[in-house]
Design a protein around this motif. Sequence first.
Motif, PDB file in Angstrom:
ATOM      1  N   HIS A  38       0.840  -1.201   0.000  1.00  0.00           N
ATOM      2  CA  HIS A  38       0.000   0.000   0.000  1.00  0.00           C
ATOM      3  C   HIS A  38       0.872   1.248   0.000  1.00  0.00           C
ATOM      4  CE1 HIS A  38      -3.032   2.687   2.311  1.00  0.00           C
ATOM      5  NE2 HIS A  38      -3.345   2.689   1.021  1.00  0.00           N
ATOM      6  N   GLU A  65       0.640  -0.750  -4.868  1.00  0.00           N
ATOM      7  CA  GLU A  65      -0.466   0.206  -4.925  1.00  0.00           C
ATOM      8  C   GLU A  65       0.117   1.604  -4.794  1.00  0.00           C
ATOM      9  OE1 GLU A  65      -3.727   2.724  -2.965  1.00  0.00           O
ATOM     10  OE2 GLU A  65      -1.643   2.347  -2.429  1.00  0.00           O
ATOM     11  N   MET A 143      -1.663  -1.213  -8.819  1.00  0.00           N
ATOM     12  CA  MET A 143      -3.001  -0.806  -8.398  1.00  0.00           C
ATOM     13  C   MET A 143      -3.005   0.713  -8.279  1.00  0.00           C
ATOM     14  SD  MET A 143      -4.955  -2.131  -4.968  1.00  0.00           S
ATOM     15  CE  MET A 143      -6.406  -1.294  -4.305  1.00  0.00           C
ATOM     16  N   ASP A 145      -4.758   4.044  -7.289  1.00  0.00           N
ATOM     17  CA  ASP A 145      -5.816   4.653  -6.487  1.00  0.00           C
ATOM     18  C   ASP A 145      -5.937   6.111  -6.931  1.00  0.00           C
ATOM     19  OD1 ASP A 145      -7.593   5.573  -4.616  1.00  0.00           O
ATOM     20  OD2 ASP A 145      -6.513   4.779  -2.880  1.00  0.00           O
TER      21      ASP A 145
END
Length: 310
Positions: A38, A65, A143, A145
């Motif tokens: 993350h 991410e 990923m 965001d």
Amino acid sequence: MTFKISAILISIFSMLSSCSESYDISKESFSTPMIIAHRGGKVDFPENTILSFEKALEAGVDAIEMDVQVSKDNIPVLYHPNNLNRWTNGTGKVEEYTLAELKKLNAAWNYDEENGYPYRKQPQEIPTLREALHAIPVNRLIMLDMKSLPAAVLVQSIAAVLEEYNAWERVVFYSTSEEHHEALKIWPKARMFETREITRKRLLEYKINGVFWEPGKPASWVGYELRRDFDINEVLTLGLGNPPITITLWDKMLVKSIKNESCSPKIVLMGINTGEDYERAAELGGDAVLTDAPFLLINERKAFLNKKAE
């Protein structure tokens, strides 16, 4: 007394995004949940920096991410909050500065206060999406965001880069804003998570009422926290009670039900930062975990695999 969960009061009527083929992250078959770093893993290194991505990949994570905003000159850059003073030695918002101006800032200026801000002597740039695509191997999922608004401007800037690098198959999109999902619909190559609002509704409907919502069109990715804090509105004679409560949202039957949908969506359990939670995610049948502490979880996965082999 009547208990109401405010998130369930809205009727469930939205359809999920169309099914698409899941990304083949590598030829390896994962017997335990993939580990997604993350923001690159903010526990270990400054978030959303090339340094954090490279170190997480060296440690053995399966995906990265990152948070994407757009600069004043419409370049997609990687930064999370809407205020530059949170992590950098600048002020204001990302969208107020050109890329050249953003590159003068240290993205890790305020990182690790307890150890005397070590990156003030090892400055880290705010990276661009282009730079991230170069730094991350093509067999590792990215990923994205989406953060900044208006959504159309951000999505267009991201799409231009993905078109330039033929990189659509490398990424999956996530956002907490419905506006981003709507803006992505004009790009048929874009693969999106189910919207957070729909996921929340379906999880709470199952958890509170025991009803599994079978949507008309399954998503290829579904993600939400393993557990989440909610406020419960209790209707009382003298007014509303508003006690907070932490709810563990997933169980094996729910995971199995979601995976039984026609294209078996990937399930990402978020907020997994301990070995105990990683084991729980594996027991539930999650496909991946999103973690702030990738170094810890890499070691916990090794220990978990060793325990299974005994």
